[in-house]
Write a protein that holds these residues in place. Sequence first.
Motif, PDB file in Angstrom:
ATOM      1  N   TYR A 138      -7.979   2.745  -4.673  1.00 48.82           N
ATOM      2  CA  TYR A 138      -8.572   3.892  -4.095  1.00 48.82           C
ATOM      3  C   TYR A 138      -7.438   5.271  -4.169  1.00 48.82           C
ATOM      4  O   TYR A 138      -7.848   6.192  -4.371  1.00 48.82           O
ATOM      5  CB  TYR A 138      -8.408   3.412  -2.331  1.00 48.82           C
ATOM      6  N   THR A 139      -6.250   4.835  -4.328  1.00 53.87           N
ATOM      7  CA  THR A 139      -5.248   5.839  -4.306  1.00 53.87           C
ATOM      8  C   THR A 139      -5.226   6.639  -5.836  1.00 53.87           C
ATOM      9  O   THR A 139      -5.040   7.659  -5.969  1.00 53.87           O
ATOM     10  CB  THR A 139      -3.670   5.250  -3.834  1.00 53.87           C
ATOM     11  N   ARG A 140      -5.406   5.685  -6.577  1.00 56.44           N
ATOM     12  CA  ARG A 140      -5.436   6.039  -8.010  1.00 56.44           C
ATOM     13  C   ARG A 140      -6.627   6.948  -8.254  1.00 56.44           C
ATOM     14  O   ARG A 140      -6.583   7.950  -8.935  1.00 56.44           O
ATOM     15  CB  ARG A 140      -5.383   4.763  -8.941  1.00 56.44           C
ATOM     16  N   LYS A 141      -7.794   6.690  -7.661  1.00 61.41           N
ATOM     17  CA  LYS A 141      -8.905   7.604  -7.844  1.00 61.41           C
ATOM     18  C   LYS A 141      -8.586   8.970  -6.851  1.00 61.41           C
ATOM     19  O   LYS A 141      -8.962   9.932  -7.589  1.00 61.41           O
ATOM     20  CB  LYS A 141     -10.108   6.722  -7.346  1.00 61.41           C
ATOM     21  N   GLN A 142      -8.132   8.667  -5.876  1.00 64.54           N
ATOM     22  CA  GLN A 142      -7.957   9.861  -4.844  1.00 64.54           C
ATOM     23  C   GLN A 142      -6.896  10.867  -5.630  1.00 64.54           C
ATOM     24  O   GLN A 142      -7.085  12.104  -5.444  1.00 64.54           O
ATOM     25  CB  GLN A 142      -7.567   9.392  -3.571  1.00 64.54           C
ATOM     26  N   TRP A 143      -5.821  10.219  -6.054  1.00 64.27           N
ATOM     27  CA  TRP A 143      -4.747  11.392  -6.581  1.00 64.27           C
ATOM     28  C   TRP A 143      -4.629  11.426  -8.080  1.00 64.27           C
ATOM     29  O   TRP A 143      -3.975  12.232  -8.613  1.00 64.27           O
ATOM     30  CB  TRP A 143      -3.581  10.789  -5.882  1.00 64.27           C
ATOM     31  N   GLY A 144      -5.165  10.338  -8.878  1.00 65.22           N
ATOM     32  CA  GLY A 144      -5.378  10.420 -10.341  1.00 65.22           C
ATOM     33  C   GLY A 144      -3.862  10.004 -10.724  1.00 65.22           C
ATOM     34  O   GLY A 144      -3.177  10.067 -11.954  1.00 65.22           O
ATOM     35  N   LEU A 145      -3.095   9.259  -9.883  1.00 66.21           N
ATOM     36  CA  LEU A 145      -1.957   8.658 -10.098  1.00 66.21           C
ATOM     37  C   LEU A 145      -1.617   7.252  -9.607  1.00 66.21           C
ATOM     38  O   LEU A 145      -2.257   7.044  -8.181  1.00 66.21           O
ATOM     39  CB  LEU A 145      -0.752   9.599  -9.620  1.00 66.21           C
ATOM     40  N   ASP A 146      -0.727   6.493  -9.937  1.00 70.42           N
ATOM     41  CA  ASP A 146      -0.664   5.187  -9.050  1.00 70.42           C
ATOM     42  C   ASP A 146       0.090   5.448  -7.900  1.00 70.42           C
ATOM     43  O   ASP A 146       0.992   6.269  -7.945  1.00 70.42           O
ATOM     44  CB  ASP A 146       0.142   4.231 -10.346  1.00 70.42           C
ATOM     45  N   PRO A 147       0.138   4.480  -7.093  1.00 71.38           N
ATOM     46  CA  PRO A 147       0.719   4.726  -5.687  1.00 71.38           C
ATOM     47  C   PRO A 147       2.309   4.665  -6.029  1.00 71.38           C
ATOM     48  O   PRO A 147       3.286   5.263  -5.210  1.00 71.38           O
ATOM     49  CB  PRO A 147       0.386   3.716  -4.875  1.00 71.38           C
ATOM     50  N   SER A 148       2.703   4.148  -7.162  1.00 65.39           N
ATOM     51  CA  SER A 148       3.991   4.133  -7.640  1.00 65.39           C
ATOM     52  C   SER A 148       4.774   5.330  -7.852  1.00 65.39           C
ATOM     53  O   SER A 148       5.962   5.608  -7.992  1.00 65.39           O
ATOM     54  CB  SER A 148       4.394   2.935  -8.411  1.00 65.39           C
ATOM     55  N   ALA A 149       3.711   6.373  -8.227  1.00 65.84           N
ATOM     56  CA  ALA A 149       4.266   7.919  -8.709  1.00 65.84           C
ATOM     57  C   ALA A 149       4.082   8.618  -7.477  1.00 65.84           C
ATOM     58  O   ALA A 149       4.081   9.819  -7.833  1.00 65.84           O
ATOM     59  CB  ALA A 149       3.390   7.985  -9.762  1.00 65.84           C
ATOM     60  N   LEU A 150       3.677   8.338  -6.060  1.00 71.26           N
ATOM     61  CA  LEU A 150       3.453   9.348  -5.295  1.00 71.26           C
ATOM     62  C   LEU A 150       4.562   8.918  -4.094  1.00 71.26           C
ATOM     63  O   LEU A 150       5.022   7.897  -3.957  1.00 71.26           O
ATOM     64  CB  LEU A 150       2.114   9.022  -4.745  1.00 71.26           C
ATOM     65  N   ASP A 151       4.781  10.113  -3.488  1.00 66.49           N
ATOM     66  CA  ASP A 151       5.696   9.788  -2.265  1.00 66.49           C
ATOM     67  C   ASP A 151       5.135   9.152  -1.223  1.00 66.49           C
ATOM     68  O   ASP A 151       3.844   8.830  -1.161  1.00 66.49           O
ATOM     69  CB  ASP A 151       5.771  11.446  -1.552  1.00 66.49           C
ATOM     70  N   LYS A 152       6.173   8.547  -0.509  1.00 64.01           N
ATOM     71  CA  LYS A 152       5.686   7.628   0.411  1.00 64.01           C
ATOM     72  C   LYS A 152       4.864   7.892   1.521  1.00 64.01           C
ATOM     73  O   LYS A 152       4.268   7.332   2.354  1.00 64.01           O
ATOM     74  CB  LYS A 152       7.185   7.044   1.000  1.00 64.01           C
ATOM     75  N   SER A 153       4.570   9.319   1.850  1.00 67.77           N
ATOM     76  CA  SER A 153       3.948  10.086   2.900  1.00 67.77           C
ATOM     77  C   SER A 153       2.520   9.619   2.699  1.00 67.77           C
ATOM     78  O   SER A 153       1.961   9.589   3.726  1.00 67.77           O
ATOM     79  CB  SER A 153       3.970  11.550   2.902  1.00 67.77           C
ATOM     80  N   VAL A 154       1.989   9.390   1.525  1.00 72.74           N
ATOM     81  CA  VAL A 154       0.636   9.259   1.179  1.00 72.74           C
ATOM     82  C   VAL A 154      -0.032   7.946   1.945  1.00 72.74           C
ATOM     83  O   VAL A 154      -0.721   7.911   2.831  1.00 72.74           O
ATOM     84  CB  VAL A 154       0.088   9.133  -0.127  1.00 72.74           C
ATOM     85  N   THR A 155       0.739   6.864   1.829  1.00 69.08           N
ATOM     86  CA  THR A 155       0.263   5.633   2.501  1.00 69.08           C
ATOM     87  C   THR A 155       1.074   5.527   3.864  1.00 69.08           C
ATOM     88  O   THR A 155       0.518   4.577   4.743  1.00 69.08           O
ATOM     89  CB  THR A 155       0.475   4.308   1.719  1.00 69.08           C
ATOM     90  N   SER A 156       1.883   6.163   4.260  1.00 63.30           N
ATOM     91  CA  SER A 156       2.666   5.940   5.349  1.00 63.30           C
ATOM     92  C   SER A 156       1.679   6.462   6.663  1.00 63.30           C
ATOM     93  O   SER A 156       1.879   6.004   7.739  1.00 63.30           O
ATOM     94  CB  SER A 156       3.921   6.705   5.666  1.00 63.30           C
ATOM     95  N   ARG A 157       0.847   7.219   6.328  1.00 71.01           N
ATOM     96  CA  ARG A 157      -0.228   7.748   7.413  1.00 71.01           C
ATOM     97  C   ARG A 157      -1.233   6.765   7.905  1.00 71.01           C
ATOM     98  O   ARG A 157      -1.700   6.999   9.004  1.00 71.01           O
ATOM     99  CB  ARG A 157      -0.935   8.828   6.896  1.00 71.01           C
ATOM    100  N   ILE A 158      -1.311   5.731   7.208  1.00 73.82           N
ATOM    101  CA  ILE A 158      -2.335   4.607   7.548  1.00 73.82           C
ATOM    102  C   ILE A 158      -1.537   3.521   7.950  1.00 73.82           C
ATOM    103  O   ILE A 158      -0.933   2.743   7.430  1.00 73.82           O
ATOM    104  CB  ILE A 158      -2.981   4.140   6.192  1.00 73.82           C
ATOM    105  N   PRO A 159      -1.874   3.129   9.387  1.00 74.74           N
ATOM    106  CA  PRO A 159      -1.226   2.110   9.988  1.00 74.74           C
ATOM    107  C   PRO A 159      -1.929   0.576   9.655  1.00 74.74           C
ATOM    108  O   PRO A 159      -3.111   0.758   9.048  1.00 74.74           O
ATOM    109  CB  PRO A 159      -1.815   2.358  11.482  1.00 74.74           C
ATOM    110  N   THR A 160      -1.233  -0.378  10.067  1.00 72.27           N
ATOM    111  CA  THR A 160      -1.785  -1.722   9.764  1.00 72.27           C
ATOM    112  C   THR A 160      -1.797  -2.331  11.319  1.00 72.27           C
ATOM    113  O   THR A 160      -0.693  -2.168  11.896  1.00 72.27           O
ATOM    114  CB  THR A 160      -1.187  -2.601   8.868  1.00 72.27           C
TER     115      THR A 160
END
Length: 397
Positions: free
Chosen positions: A172-194
């Motif tokens: 999902y993240t790669r489609k949304q941002w065109g980048l692997d999550p390993s290349a994105l700031d931590k803020s992107v997935t920190s917004r989503i709780p578990t």
Amino acid sequence: MPTISLEAAKSGPSCQPECTTYDYLIVGAGFAGSVIAERLAEGLGRRVLLIDRRPHIAGNAYDHFDAAGVLVHRYGPHIFHTNAQRIVDYLSRFTEWRPYEHRVLAQVDDKLVPIPINLTTLNTLYGLSMSPEEAEVFLAERAEPVATIRTSEDVVINQIGRELYEKFFRGYTRKQWGLDPSALDKSVTSRIPTRTSEDDRYFGDTFQIMPRDGYTQMFERMLDHPNIDVLLGTDFKAVRDEVKYEHLIYCGPIDEYFDFQLGRLPYRSLRFEHQTLEQEHYQPVAVVNYPHPDVPYTRITEYKHLTGQTHPCTSITYEFPCDDGDPYYPVPRAENAELYKRYRALAEQTPNVTFLGRLGTYKYYNMDQVVGQALALYRDIQAANAEVAAETEIDAS
């Protein structure tokens, strides 16, 4: 809401024909521009020209009735949520509300399960009947501790491990941002709780509501003021040297204002495919996510869940993230933040110009945060005006 032509704008504020100069030119008729326009006009009596390159107000929150008569959001789903009573109080001047708690499902392993991940998600995926306490142990056993969390990948793997990361986040993240999550700031997935409870709401905010008559009507009421002129379908470059004004509030992309002289700030855009179906409902909730990388779109939205509208047909939207098109999301990477800082330094050296909003300050804001930012700017302007008035009074005495 006085909508005027460029020729009318050149001749001066429609509310006071004898004047030829606006106090403020505001670029962008979304939340940032519209809120600050309303406050300056109503609160300080300032004359405002609000422009937008699109043919409508309300920015990305613009909604309208499609050909079938279904109320849709042209630029994807906008769900209002906030913890701030003052934001709700302000917007309530222009709309009544309907309660709405947003729920999202994700198609994973041929199952529709709640996202953010919760107890139901885990039990459904793994064929279990865990309690909340057992679910906490389940996730802890799969988590892979990361010593220093820097990226979005680090955030998720540290919390829930690689298997669930691959199922829900990576594609999902790669489609949304065109980048692997390993290349994105931590803020992107920190917004989503578990969650290990059965709480399946997407947001946990105190206020989860939708404008009863839609966002566009709320904006129309906000801008219905004799001190505000609105000029649509007009680019800033077409008016910057044609219209007289004292101060500019710019809610467009900051790099565009400076003609990209330091390079382009990366943004992610979206392409939408809208469909109307001759059936009452299409899916069980407003939004269904599709994390699998083989599915070209990220999600499908069905608007009647959001609006509460009763209609024999339903309208849906497929979202396809892309690089080209209107700028929607600033791309959260360290090098982009550094480039923005250089543009911000230019902005600080530019007299009589204030940058505002998601594009003007190159930061991903929710709608309530943009409203809060605009109200904060108004308070600063109000305080500065009060200080000048006090100094003038002292000098006069």
